[in-house]
Design an enzyme around this catalytic site. Structure first.
Site, mmCIF file in Angstrom:
data_model
loop_
_atom_site.group_PDB
_atom_site.id
_atom_site.type_symbol
_atom_site.label_atom_id
_atom_site.label_comp_id
_atom_site.label_asym_id
_atom_site.label_seq_id
_atom_site.Cartn_x
_atom_site.Cartn_y
_atom_site.Cartn_z
ATOM 1 N N ALA A 63 -7.646 63.235 -59.151
ATOM 2 C CA ALA A 63 -7.129 63.111 -57.935
ATOM 3 C C ALA A 63 -6.868 64.677 -57.401
ATOM 4 C CB ALA A 63 -5.712 62.502 -58.004
ATOM 5 N N GLY A 102 -8.211 61.009 -62.564
ATOM 6 C CA GLY A 102 -8.633 59.867 -61.694
ATOM 7 C C GLY A 102 -10.292 59.714 -61.607
ATOM 8 N N GLU A 105 -10.895 57.865 -64.670
ATOM 9 C CA GLU A 105 -10.410 56.521 -64.477
ATOM 10 C C GLU A 105 -11.415 55.670 -63.658
ATOM 11 O OE1 GLU A 105 -6.396 58.195 -63.302
ATOM 12 O OE2 GLU A 105 -5.569 56.396 -64.593
ATOM 13 N N GLU A 125 -3.321 64.271 -67.036
ATOM 14 C CA GLU A 125 -2.189 64.232 -66.061
ATOM 15 C C GLU A 125 -0.942 64.793 -66.777
ATOM 16 O OE1 GLU A 125 -4.424 61.701 -66.484
ATOM 17 O OE2 GLU A 125 -5.077 60.950 -64.497
#
Ligand code: 3H9
Length: 687
Positions: A63, A102, A105, A125
Site C-alpha cells: 500500500a 498489500g 496480498e 507491515e
C-alpha cells in the site's frame, strides 16, 4: 487509459501491466489503473485468462504508506482485490523484484502465482507498526500454517523465490528475463487443462491441523515476549492469526480489519511510519542534485588498529573493499588481525557467511606499518586517539602521501573537523566519518561536512554508507556532532537525579519502560566506568567509583553489584558514594513520579536537538530522530526525540524546560525554535 496502465492481449490472455515508479505502491492512481484494467479484461469475451504484472524494478511494494491516516479514496484495495478473487477467469500474478505487503496480498488473491527466481516476497507491515490488512493474516496461514505465518508476519522478513516455492506461496518460478513469456505459457496451460480456480478462502487443511494445537499461540507469545516488548503490532498479528485458525474466513477478515485500524491509529505505528520516511530522507541533501556524482572508491585505508579502526576495517572489508590497515605498533596490529580473523571465522561458524567468504574478507585486509602504504588508496579513514595535535600532524602527513583527489576522513567523535582540514592543502577532500562502536555492527554513520568539504566528497561518503549498509546522517561541525551531542543531556540529567535522591535503578527503570534496551547506569556499567568517566579532575560519583576500583561489570561492579549466582542488584556501596557526594553538593531531594522523571531525562535532549537544528548542524529534525534511533537505540516506536516531542506536545516540553531553567539557569532555557513552534502550534517534524 492512464499512463501507468497498459493492457496487452496475447491470444486469449490479457496482461495488465502497471508501471508507477519507484516501487509501484498501491496508491489511488495505481488502484484506479488496476481496477480499470480488470474491468476491461473481465468484460472482454475474447480474454479467457488475466495476468497481472508490473513494469519497472518491482512488483507492487505494498500500500502507499503516505496515504495512511488520510481519508481513503475509492476504489480501496479491498474493492480491487475482491474483483480479482471473484473473477470467473483465472487471474495469475507474475512477480518480480519485491512483492511486499498489500502487493503480496494482491498476489494471494490471484488464483495462481508465478515469480521470477530472483524475486522476494513477504508481509513487512510489522515494521510500520501495522499488520497485513488486505487479507494477508487470513490467507497466509491457509498456505503455510499458523506458526510459519506468525514468523513471517511478526518478523517481517521477505522470503526468496526458491523458499516461496517450497512453502507453496508460488506455483512456479521462471528466470527473471523470461517471466512474461513464462506467465503467458502458464496461463495457456491453465486454460488448456480447464483447471479449476483455486480459492484460498475455501482452503482449510492447514488451519484444521493448527486447531489441534491449542497451546500454539500462548507458546508463541511466551517465546517472543522479549522481542515484541513495546510493539503492539506483533500481538495484533498473533490475534489475527488466531482468528484465521478459529473463525470462518469472512469473520476472520472482519477481525483483521478491526485489529488493523487499532494499529493504524496507534502512536507506535505513526512513529514507525515517520521513521520509514525519515530513514529515506537522510541521504537527501538540499542543494545537491543528481548531477553531483560520487568519486569511485576502489581501495581504502584505515589508520589505527584500535577498537574503532578494527571495526571500520571489518565494515569496509565486509562490503568488499580492499583495506590497507596501518598501525606503527606491530603488536597492536597483530592482535587486531587476530581478532579480525576470529570475528570473520565466528560469523562463518554461525552460518552468516561461508568459510570461503570469511577467508576472502580477511584477505582483503592488508596490514602495514607506514603511512606511505596509503599512496594508492581512494579513501583513508583515520581512527587514532582523540587528540587535536596528533590528528593534525597525521593529516599533514596523509596529505603528503595520499594521491591527489583521495578523500581523507577522520573518525573523530567531537573534535573540530575544520581545524583538522586546515592543515592539509585539500580541505575540500577532508570529511568526517563518525562510526559508532562496534563500527562493523552499529547501523549509524554520521557524515561530518566541514566548512570546505566538497559536494563530491559528501556524495561519495553517502554512497559509501549505502554500500556499507549503514544509515548516513549528515552533520555540521560542532562538539559531539548530532547523536552524541543530543544524547549527552540525558546522561547529565541522570547523574543529577541520583544526587537529588532518585535511585539509579529508578532512572534505569523509567528508561526501560520508555523502550530503551538499557538504562544509562546499566549502560555505563556495561561499557566500563573508566571508559565513560574521563573527566577525572572533578569529584563525581563516577570518578569516586572508579577510584574505589568499581569499573562496572568487568570489575567489582559499578552502580550495580553483579553477584555470580544472582541477577544484578542495586549496590549499597555505590549508593553510599552517591549519598556522600549528594551531601557535599547539598542538592534538595526531589519527589517525582515516573512521568516527571522521564520528562526531566528527555526534555533536555529535545532542547539540544532544537539547538542543533537552529544552528544548522542537522539538515532536518527527522535526521536527529534517525541518528538517535540508529546510534543510541532510541525506541523506534517512539519515533525519536523530535517526533516524541511533537506527540507529547511542545507546550509541555517548553513548560518542563522553563521550570528547569527557573531553578538551574540558562542552560535549560527552551530553544527559541521550541518556544516559537509551541506558540504557533507548529511541529518539529516539519522542520
Ligand atoms: C501495506 O501494504 C498495508 C496493507 O497490508 C494493507 C492495506 C489496507 N509506499 O526504500 P527505497 C518509496 S503497508 C510509499 O529507497 P529500495 C520510498 O519512500 C506497506 N512509498 O528503495 C522511496 O521514496 P523516495 C507494506 C514507498 O530499492 C522510494 O519508494 N510494504 C513505499 O532500497 C524508494 O524506496 C512495505 O512496507 C510504499 N509502500 O527498497 C514495503 N515503498 O525516493 C516498504 C517505498 O522519495 N518498502 N516507497 O525517498 C520497502 O521495503 C522498500 O522501499 C523496497 C525498495 C524494498 C520496496
Amino acid at each position: 487509459m492512464s499512463d501507468l496502465l497498459q493492457i496487452e492481449t496475447r491470444g486469449d490472455i490479457g496482461h495488465i501491466v502497471i508501471t508507477s515508479p519507484p516501487v509501484n505502491a498501491l496508491g489511488i492512481a495505481v488502484r484506479e489503473g488496476l481496477d480499470k484494467g480488470l474491468r476491461t479484461l473481465l468484460d472482454d469475451n475474447a480474454v479467457k485468462a488475466i495476468v497481472i504484472r508490473c513494469g519497472g524494478r518491482t512488483f507492487f511494494a505494498g500500500a502507499d504508506i503516505g496515504e495512511f491516516g488520510k481519508p481513503v479514496q475509492q476504489p480501496d484495495l479491498h474493492a480491487v482485490l475482491a474483483r480479482i478473487e471473484n473473477s470467473n477467469k483465472p487471474v495469475i500474478a507474475a512477480m518480480h523484484g519485491t512483492a511486499l505487503g498489500g502487493g503480496f496480498e494482491l498476489a494471494l488473491h490471484c488464483h495462481y502465482r508465478l515469480a521470477a527466481d530472483t524475486a522476494a516476497m513477504g508481509l513487512p507491515e510489522v515494521h510500520l507498526g501495522l499488520l497485513p490488512g488486505a487479507g494477508g493474516t487470513q490467507r497466509l496461514p491457509r498456505i503455510v500454517g499458523a506458526e510459519m505465518a506468525l514468523e513471517m508476519m511478526t518478523g517481517g522478513r521477505p522470503v526468496g523465490a526458491p523458499q516461496a516455492l517450497e512453502l507453496g506461496l508460488v506455483d512456479r518460478l521462471a528466470p527473471a528475463d523470461t517471466l512474461v513469456e513464462a506467465a503467458q505459457t502458464f496461463a495457456e496451460e491453465i486454460l488448456a487443462k480447464n483447471a479449476p480456480l483455486p480459492d484460498l478462502r475455501q482452503r482449510t487443511d492447514r488451519i484444521e491441523a493448527d486447531r489441534k494445537e491449542p497451546d500454539l499461540f500462548s507458546a508463541y507469545r511466551k517465546a517472543k515476549a522479549r522481542r515484541f516488548k513495546g510493539f503492539p503490532a506483533p500481538e495484533n498479528i498473533t490475534r489475527a492469526v488466531e482468528a484465521a485458525v478459529s473463525l470462518p474466513y469472512e469473520q476472520g477478515i472482519e477481525r483483521e480489519a478491526e485489529l488493523f485500524v487499532e494499529l493504524l491509529e496507534s502512536p507506535e505505528s505513526a512513529a514507525q511510519r515517520h521513521v520509514f520516511f525519515a530513514e529515506r530522507a537522510t541521504a537527501k541533501v538540499p542543494g545537491i542534485g543528481r548531477d553531483t556524482t560520487p568519486q569511485p572508491l576502489s581501495s581504502t585505508g584505515v589508520l589505527g588498529a584500535g577498537t574503532m579502526g578494527r571495526g571500520i576495517a571489518l565494515a569496509l572489508s565486509a562490503a568488499g573493499y580492499p583495506v590497507t590497515l596501518v598501525d606503527s605498533n606491530s603488536q597492536a596490529l597483530e592482535r587486531t588481525l587476530g581478532i579480525i580473523r576470529k570475528t570473520c571465522e565466528g560469523a562463518a561458524a554461525k552460518g552468516r557467511m561461508t568459510a570461503e567468504q570469511a577467508e576472502a574478507q580477511i584477505a582483503r585486509i592488508t596490514p602495514a606499518s607506514d603511512l606511505s602504504e596509503f599512496a594508492g588508496c581512494d579513501l583513508v579513514i583515520e581512527a587514532v586517539f582523540e587528540d587535536m595535535d596528533l590528528k593534525q600532524s597525521i593529516f599533514e602527513k596523509l596529505d603528503g602521501v595520499a594521491k591527489p583527489g583521495a578523500l581523507l576522513a577522520s573518525n573523530t567523535s567531537f573534535l573540530d573537523l575544520d581545524r583538522i582540514a586546515a592543515v592539509t592543502k585539500r580541505p575540500e577532500d577532508v570529511i568526517g566519518l563518525h562510526f559508532f562502536s562496534p563500527a562493523n555492527i552499529m547501523p549509524l554513520l554520521e557524515i561530518v561536512r566541514g566548512e570546505k568539504t566538497s559536494d563530491t566528497a559528501l556524495v561519495t561518503a553517502l554512497g559509501l554508507a549505502k554500500r556499507l549498509r549503514k544509515t548516513p546522517v549528515v552533520s555540521g561541525v560542532c562538539d559531539g556532532f548530532i547523536a552524541n551531542r543530543a544524547m549527552a543531556p540525558r546522561m547529565a540529567e541522570a547523574d543529577r537525579l541520583i544526587l537529588e535522591g532518585v535511585a539509579p535503578a529508578d532512572v534505569d527503570r523509567v528508561c526501560l519502560d520508555y523502550g530503551f534496551p538499557m538504562g544509562p547506569f546499566q549502560m555505563i556499567d556495561l561499557v566500563g566506568l573508566d571508559v565513560i568517566g574521563r573527566n577525572a579532575n572533578e569529584k563525581t560519583v563516577r570518578s569516586e567509583l572508579v577510584r574505589q576500583g568499581r569499573l562496572g561489570q568487568k570489575q567489582n561492579g559499578g552502580y550495580y553489584d553483579y553477584p555470580a549466582d544472582a541477577p544484578p542488584a542495586p549496590s549499597p556501596a555505590a549508593q553510599a558514594v552517591i549519598n556522600e557526594i549528594a551531601a557535599e553538593t547539598g542538592l534538595a531531594p526531589v519527589d517525582l513520579d515516573d512521568d516527571g522523571l522521564l520528562m526531566r531525562l528527555l526534555c533536555p535532549v529535545v532542547n539540544e536537538g532544537a539547538r542543533i537544528l537552529e544552528e544548522g548542524i542537522a539538515l532536518r529534525a527527522s535526521d536527529i530522530d534517525v541518528a538517535l534511533i540508529k546510534g543510541y537505540n532510541w525506541p523506534v516506536y517512539r519515533g525519536g526525540p523530535m517526533f516524541w516531542a511533537d506527540q507529547t506536545g511542545l507546550d509541555r516540553i517548553v513548560a518542563t524546560l522553563d521550570a528547569m531553567a527557573a531553578t538551574r539557569g540558562e542552560a535549560f532555557k527552551p530553544a527559541e525554535l521550541l518556544v516559537r513552534l509551541a506558540r504557533e502550534g507548529g511541529l518539529l517534524a516539519e522542520q
